[in-house]
Design an enzyme around this catalytic site. Structure first.
Site, mmCIF file in Angstrom:
data_model
loop_
_atom_site.group_PDB
_atom_site.id
_atom_site.type_symbol
_atom_site.label_atom_id
_atom_site.label_comp_id
_atom_site.label_asym_id
_atom_site.label_seq_id
_atom_site.Cartn_x
_atom_site.Cartn_y
_atom_site.Cartn_z
ATOM 1 N N GLY A 57 48.442 46.086 40.356
ATOM 2 C CA GLY A 57 49.181 46.618 41.494
ATOM 3 C C GLY A 57 50.026 47.803 41.076
ATOM 4 O O GLY A 57 50.274 48.024 39.879
ATOM 5 N N CYS A 84 46.775 43.230 34.295
ATOM 6 C CA CYS A 84 47.698 44.367 34.380
ATOM 7 C C CYS A 84 49.024 43.939 35.020
ATOM 8 O O CYS A 84 49.813 43.259 34.393
ATOM 9 C CB CYS A 84 47.034 45.525 35.127
ATOM 10 S SG CYS A 84 47.823 47.129 34.811
ATOM 11 N N TYR A 85 49.269 44.275 36.295
ATOM 12 C CA TYR A 85 50.501 43.826 36.942
ATOM 13 C C TYR A 85 50.595 42.301 36.899
ATOM 14 O O TYR A 85 51.689 41.742 36.728
ATOM 15 C CB TYR A 85 50.559 44.320 38.386
ATOM 16 C CG TYR A 85 51.821 43.911 39.116
ATOM 17 C CD1 TYR A 85 52.973 44.687 39.031
ATOM 18 C CD2 TYR A 85 51.860 42.740 39.878
ATOM 19 C CE1 TYR A 85 54.141 44.307 39.690
ATOM 20 C CE2 TYR A 85 53.022 42.353 40.537
ATOM 21 C CZ TYR A 85 54.162 43.144 40.441
ATOM 22 O OH TYR A 85 55.314 42.763 41.084
ATOM 23 N N HIS A 175 41.797 46.452 32.508
ATOM 24 C CA HIS A 175 41.067 46.066 33.723
ATOM 25 C C HIS A 175 39.627 45.685 33.373
ATOM 26 O O HIS A 175 38.782 46.559 33.158
ATOM 27 C CB HIS A 175 41.076 47.210 34.740
ATOM 28 C CG HIS A 175 42.405 47.446 35.355
ATOM 29 N ND1 HIS A 175 42.828 46.792 36.489
ATOM 30 C CD2 HIS A 175 43.431 48.249 34.980
ATOM 31 C CE1 HIS A 175 44.053 47.192 36.796
ATOM 32 N NE2 HIS A 175 44.440 48.074 35.894
ATOM 33 N N GLU A 177 37.495 44.430 35.395
ATOM 34 C CA GLU A 177 36.635 44.523 36.568
ATOM 35 C C GLU A 177 35.955 45.884 36.741
ATOM 36 O O GLU A 177 34.992 46.010 37.507
ATOM 37 C CB GLU A 177 37.433 44.184 37.840
ATOM 38 C CG GLU A 177 38.497 45.208 38.239
ATOM 39 C CD GLU A 177 39.844 44.981 37.572
ATOM 40 O OE1 GLU A 177 40.850 45.435 38.139
ATOM 41 O OE2 GLU A 177 39.890 44.360 36.481
ATOM 42 N N GLY A 230 21.034 47.842 65.477
ATOM 43 C CA GLY A 230 19.895 48.195 64.642
ATOM 44 C C GLY A 230 20.301 48.459 63.205
ATOM 45 O O GLY A 230 19.456 48.623 62.334
ATOM 46 N N GLY A 231 21.618 48.502 62.937
ATOM 47 C CA GLY A 231 22.110 48.668 61.577
ATOM 48 C C GLY A 231 21.983 47.377 60.795
ATOM 49 O O GLY A 231 21.683 46.308 61.346
ATOM 50 N N VAL A 232 22.254 47.453 59.508
ATOM 51 C CA VAL A 232 22.019 46.292 58.643
ATOM 52 C C VAL A 232 22.932 45.123 59.003
ATOM 53 O O VAL A 232 22.491 43.969 59.028
ATOM 54 C CB VAL A 232 22.177 46.687 57.150
ATOM 55 C CG1 VAL A 232 23.566 47.205 56.851
ATOM 56 C CG2 VAL A 232 21.855 45.504 56.247
ATOM 57 N N ASP A 233 24.209 45.378 59.330
ATOM 58 C CA ASP A 233 25.147 44.274 59.586
ATOM 59 C C ASP A 233 24.755 43.470 60.820
ATOM 60 O O ASP A 233 24.628 42.242 60.763
ATOM 61 C CB ASP A 233 26.570 44.814 59.741
ATOM 62 C CG ASP A 233 27.065 45.522 58.497
ATOM 63 O OD1 ASP A 233 26.484 45.295 57.419
ATOM 64 O OD2 ASP A 233 28.019 46.317 58.598
ATOM 65 N N SER A 234 24.574 44.156 61.949
ATOM 66 C CA SER A 234 24.244 43.429 63.181
ATOM 67 C C SER A 234 22.848 42.818 63.102
ATOM 68 O O SER A 234 22.613 41.724 63.631
ATOM 69 C CB SER A 234 24.361 44.349 64.403
ATOM 70 O OG SER A 234 23.399 45.384 64.367
ATOM 71 N N LYS A 374 29.154 44.156 51.531
ATOM 72 C CA LYS A 374 27.984 44.885 52.026
ATOM 73 C C LYS A 374 26.750 44.658 51.158
ATOM 74 O O LYS A 374 25.647 44.443 51.684
ATOM 75 C CB LYS A 374 28.313 46.389 52.063
ATOM 76 C CG LYS A 374 27.253 47.230 52.773
ATOM 77 C CD LYS A 374 27.396 47.119 54.269
ATOM 78 C CE LYS A 374 26.547 48.128 54.986
ATOM 79 N NZ LYS A 374 26.791 48.142 56.436
#
Length: 518
Positions: A57, A84-85, A175, A177, A230-234, A374
């Site tokens: 942070g 870290c923090y 870090h 990650e 028509g997108g990937v999520d919906s 995603k």
């Protein structure tokens, strides 16, 4: 969605890398969930975590009103990893001392490992490993009961752990990650496997099985609708819900006239014909273009398109009987943002989605993707059998081409942009760059420039090409497309798209720019 007994909680202290921590743990097939650091001790314990990570942070632990946690958290016997923090907070709350470092340590560092028994098991060669530092404070005195397990030339305590059986606490000043710490993912796996005792149960097949069961229990025999873009999520949300309840789901697709070339046909072919979804397609091109006539302000465009979309969806849904649920493609980053320690982001632009529908229509929500990032949604789409053209479809704004036609939106200007977009897509795919680029598209600028074609003066439109690389769209860099590919795009657009005599390439990063131009 209570899915996983193997759960690692990540407490967010405002780090830009918090989501990345959760993603890295999930890549180890262990479920990870983010909570704000302001979550109460009772809330944290109610999740029954196998382990807890305290994120980095921007604050200093000795500042007034610095974010913190209840000290009692350290005495619950739950393994804790402070990053870290998070390391400095453990030190501060446990009786150690944190001070401002004489020099900020930022960038690559050689970590000299002193203890390889657990967290650093199998890490590094020759007694050292490359790590990424980013901190302005340092540990001057470790808390009682802790000892150093790694150091660098600038940090005598680059990692430490508790030696008491009651406190299973490990801390890192660097870090793990980020990609700049090459063995960071392995360090995190050591934490979740060796120290927390987790097993790799977080798989898409297990997610599908549990999600299908939950949707069936939630819906019963009622009907469900989905606003399909028509997108990937919906599309993935609809496919998952359809697997659970079949024809109880009706999907509604609105052609608003500002879609890409062939978009409506592709949605009908893929989702209705191949995936056998119950799909209703509404052609509202004239209505939307009439509503956008003469409008140049991008925020007005968004609001007009959003209002008309809700209006059409509302009318169509009322034709169906016994509808009680609405499917939305809400993703985990949206959930995180709503409870973020840093608070909601400033509104850079209005995002058009179906967020206004539930309150208006009094429907209960089904959000089968709200646990996923995603990249996990794409894996889920493949697991469900969706074709690559849907799973790997690039992000596309809700207002569509209306915000890529800068200025007035007309059929003629949309035709120019569609022609350019098609060529950009063909050349990117032909060069084998489609999976490497996060997002690419063309923009029709609201200016004309002088040119010469066939020995005659022209005064025509300008197309800008935008292509960026990114992980999650929060930050982005302009894509280094080879010059020969850019040259082919430019040549084809100018020669094949009537009304264009100049092509430019956008080399702006985000920030300070945004990915879209409007």
């Amino acid at each position: 969605m209570e899915l996983w007994h193997n759960r690692i909680l990540v407490l967010d202290f405002g780090s830009q890398y918090t989501q990345l921590i959760a993603r890295r743990i999930r890549e180890a097939q262990v479920y990870s969930q983010i909570l704000p650091c302001t979550a109460s001790l009772a809330t944290i314990l109610a999740y029954r975590p196998q382990g807890i990570v305290l994120s980095g942070g921007p604050s200093s632990v000795y500042e007034k009103k610095a974010p913190s946690v209840a000290k009692e958290l350290f005495d619950q016997g739950i393994p804790i990893l402070g990053i870290c923090y998070g390391m400095q907070l453990v030190t501060h709350l446990s009786g150690g001392k944190v001070v401002k470092a004489p020099h900020r340590e930022y960038g690559r560092a050689d970590l000299l490992i002193d203890d390889r028994s657990d967290l650093f098991k199998g890490i590094g060669t020759g007694g050292s490993a490359v790590v990424w530092m980013s901190h302005g404070d340092r540990i001057e005195r470790m808390p009682p009961g802790f000892r150093s397990i790694a150091h660098t030339s600038n940090s005598p305590v680059a990692a430490m752990k508790s030696e008491t059986k009651q406190r299973r606490i490990y801390c890192l000043q660097f870090h793990p990650e980020v990609a700049h710490t090459p063995e960071g993912a392995k360090i995190l796996r050591n934490f979740v496997y060796e120290i927390c005792g987790c097993t790799p149960t977080w798989t898409m097949q297990s997610y599908v099985d549990q999600a299908v069961t939950q949707i069936r229990e939630q819906v019963g025999k009622d009907r469900v609708i989905c606003a399909l873009s028509g997108g990937v999520d919906s599309s993935v949300a609809a496919a998952l819900t359809h697997r659970a309840i079949g024809d109880q789901l009706t999907c509604i697709f609105v052609d608003n006239g500002v879609l890409r070339a062939g978009e409506r046909e592709q949605v009908k072919k893929t989702l209705a014909s191949q995936m056998h979804l119950n799909l209703r397609v509404l052609d509202r091109t004239t209505q939307f273009l009439d509503g956008l006539k003469g409008v140049t302000d991008p925020e007005r465009k968004r609001k007009i398109i959003g209002r008309l979309f809700i209006q059409n969806f509302d009318v169509e849904s009322k034709k169906l009987k016994s509808v009680k649920y609405l499917v939305q493609g809400t993703l985990y980053p949206d959930v995180i943002e709503s409870v973020s320690f840093k608070g909601p982001s400033a509104t850079i632009k209005t995002h058009h989605n179906v967020g206004g529908l539930p309150a208006r229509m009094k429907l209960k929500l089904i959000e089968p993707l709200r646990e996923l990032f995603k990249d996990e949604v794409r894996v889920l789409g493949t697991e469900l059998g969706l074709p690559d053209e849907i799973v790997w479809r690039q992000p596309f704004p809700g207002p569509g081409l209306a915000i890529r036609v800068l200025g007035s939106v007309t059929k003629e200007r949309l035709a120019i942009l569609r022609g350019a977009e098609t060529i950009v897509d063909q050349e990117i795919r032909g060069a084998g760059l489609y999976r490497e680029i996060w997002q690419f598209f063309a923009v029709l600028l609201p200016i004309r420039t002088v040119g010469v074609m066939g020995d005659q003066r022209t005064y025509d439109n300008v197309i800008a090409i935008r292509a960026v690389t990114s992980v999650d769209g929060m930050t982005a860099d302009w894509a280094r497309i080879p010059n020969d590919v850019l040259a082919r795009m430019s040549s084809r657009i100018i020669n094949e798209v009537k009304g264009v005599n100049r092509v430019v390439y956008d080399i702006s990063s985000k920030p300070p720019s945004t990915i879209e131009w409007e």
